[in-house]
Design a protein around this motif. Structure first.
Motif, PDB file in Angstrom:
ATOM      1  N   VAL A 247      22.263  -2.452  13.034  1.00  0.00           N
ATOM      2  CA  VAL A 247      22.934  -2.035  11.799  1.00  0.00           C
ATOM      3  C   VAL A 247      24.212  -2.854  11.589  1.00  0.00           C
ATOM      4  CG1 VAL A 247      24.190  -0.116  10.723  1.00  0.00           C
ATOM      5  CG2 VAL A 247      21.955   0.278  11.745  1.00  0.00           C
ATOM      6  N   LEU A 248      24.984  -3.071  12.657  1.00  0.00           N
ATOM      7  CA  LEU A 248      26.198  -3.885  12.544  1.00  0.00           C
ATOM      8  C   LEU A 248      25.882  -5.326  12.138  1.00  0.00           C
ATOM      9  CD1 LEU A 248      28.319  -2.685  15.588  1.00  0.00           C
ATOM     10  CD2 LEU A 248      28.893  -2.470  13.176  1.00  0.00           C
ATOM     11  N   GLU A 249      24.829  -5.896  12.703  1.00  0.00           N
ATOM     12  CA  GLU A 249      24.443  -7.265  12.375  1.00  0.00           C
ATOM     13  C   GLU A 249      24.054  -7.380  10.900  1.00  0.00           C
ATOM     14  OE1 GLU A 249      23.666 -11.292  12.813  1.00  0.00           O
ATOM     15  OE2 GLU A 249      24.600  -9.937  14.258  1.00  0.00           O
ATOM     16  N   ILE A 250      23.248  -6.459  10.429  1.00  0.00           N
ATOM     17  CA  ILE A 250      22.823  -6.480   9.022  1.00  0.00           C
ATOM     18  C   ILE A 250      24.016  -6.273   8.102  1.00  0.00           C
ATOM     19  CG2 ILE A 250      21.465  -5.229   7.293  1.00  0.00           C
ATOM     20  CD1 ILE A 250      19.393  -4.755   9.581  1.00  0.00           C
ATOM     21  N   ALA A 251      24.888  -5.336   8.441  1.00  0.00           N
ATOM     22  CA  ALA A 251      26.068  -5.074   7.615  1.00  0.00           C
ATOM     23  C   ALA A 251      27.006  -6.277   7.594  1.00  0.00           C
ATOM     24  CB  ALA A 251      26.802  -3.840   8.136  1.00  0.00           C
ATOM     25  N   SER A 252      27.198  -6.927   8.743  1.00  0.00           N
ATOM     26  CA  SER A 252      28.100  -8.076   8.777  1.00  0.00           C
ATOM     27  C   SER A 252      27.544  -9.239   7.958  1.00  0.00           C
ATOM     28  CB  SER A 252      28.356  -8.524  10.213  1.00  0.00           C
ATOM     29  OG  SER A 252      27.205  -9.101  10.777  1.00  0.00           O
ATOM     30  N   ARG A 253      26.234  -9.445   7.988  1.00  0.00           N
ATOM     31  CA  ARG A 253      25.647 -10.529   7.182  1.00  0.00           C
ATOM     32  C   ARG A 253      25.680 -10.209   5.692  1.00  0.00           C
ATOM     33  NH1 ARG A 253      21.925 -14.327  10.146  1.00  0.00           N
ATOM     34  NH2 ARG A 253      22.442 -13.927  12.317  1.00  0.00           N
ATOM     35  N   TRP A 254      25.673  -8.951   5.349  1.00  0.00           N
ATOM     36  CA  TRP A 254      25.758  -8.569   3.950  1.00  0.00           C
ATOM     37  C   TRP A 254      27.193  -8.705   3.455  1.00  0.00           C
ATOM     38  CZ3 TRP A 254      27.879  -4.061   1.524  1.00  0.00           C
ATOM     39  CH2 TRP A 254      27.592  -3.980   0.171  1.00  0.00           C
ATOM     40  N   LEU A 255      28.160  -8.247   4.259  1.00  0.00           N
ATOM     41  CA  LEU A 255      29.566  -8.309   3.863  1.00  0.00           C
ATOM     42  C   LEU A 255      30.137  -9.718   3.950  1.00  0.00           C
ATOM     43  CD1 LEU A 255      30.885  -5.072   5.612  1.00  0.00           C
ATOM     44  CD2 LEU A 255      30.573  -5.439   3.166  1.00  0.00           C
ATOM     45  N   ILE A 256      29.806 -10.446   5.003  1.00  0.00           N
ATOM     46  CA  ILE A 256      30.312 -11.801   5.214  1.00  0.00           C
ATOM     47  C   ILE A 256      29.103 -12.716   5.440  1.00  0.00           C
ATOM     48  CG2 ILE A 256      31.850 -13.260   6.560  1.00  0.00           C
ATOM     49  CD1 ILE A 256      33.158 -10.630   7.573  1.00  0.00           C
ATOM     50  N   PRO A 257      28.498 -13.223   4.379  1.00  0.00           N
ATOM     51  CA  PRO A 257      27.294 -14.044   4.538  1.00  0.00           C
ATOM     52  C   PRO A 257      27.582 -15.341   5.284  1.00  0.00           C
ATOM     53  CG  PRO A 257      27.944 -13.886   2.226  1.00  0.00           C
ATOM     54  CD  PRO A 257      28.897 -13.065   3.006  1.00  0.00           C
TER      55      PRO A 257
END
Length: 128
Positions: A21-31
């Motif tokens: 979940v953290l990995e997906i969220a970080s790629r969404w917030l900071i591509p």
């Protein structure tokens, strides 16, 4: 013992799901920014060769990324400077850090190391 294994499994699954979940969220917030481009000095884009995509085009190039635009020199052997002077004393192997991605020729650590110690070196680092 059975309760311990059950608890350990629950903790492991929770950690894996949490990291996902953290990995997906970080790629969404900071591509992840786009990759680096190599250009000739006149601005034309250099595409990897079909014979050997890992061999760089020789000469002076521009390495352009989202945070830098630097001059890069590639030797006749398809390697980043420094170019060896006679028998090689030190060979640097590595990735983009060794290659010096985003750095001018004189700012890469193989170049600095060899210049300060007056050694014949070769930079076998490969970016990407």
């Amino acid at each position: 013992m059975r309760q311990f294994l059950l608890n350990a499994t629950v903790v492991l699954v929770t950690l894996v799901v949490g990291f996902l979940v953290l990995e997906i969220a970080s790629r969404w917030l900071i591509p992840i920014p786009p990759q680096v481009s190599y250009l000739r000095l006149d601005g034309t884009v250099i595409h990897p060769g079909t014979k050997n995509p890992y061999r760089m085009v020789t000469g002076k190039l521009r390495q352009v990324g989202p945070e830098f635009d630097v001059a890069v020199t590639i030797t006749e052997q398809g390697l980043r400077v420094p170019e060896p002077r006679g028998p090689v004393d030190v060979a640097f192997l590595g990735d983009s850090f060794t290659f010096g991605q985003g750095l001018n020729d004189a700012e890469t650590f193989p170049y600095i190391y060899c210049a300060e110690r007056n050694l014949s070196c070769v930079n076998l680092g490969h970016s990407g």
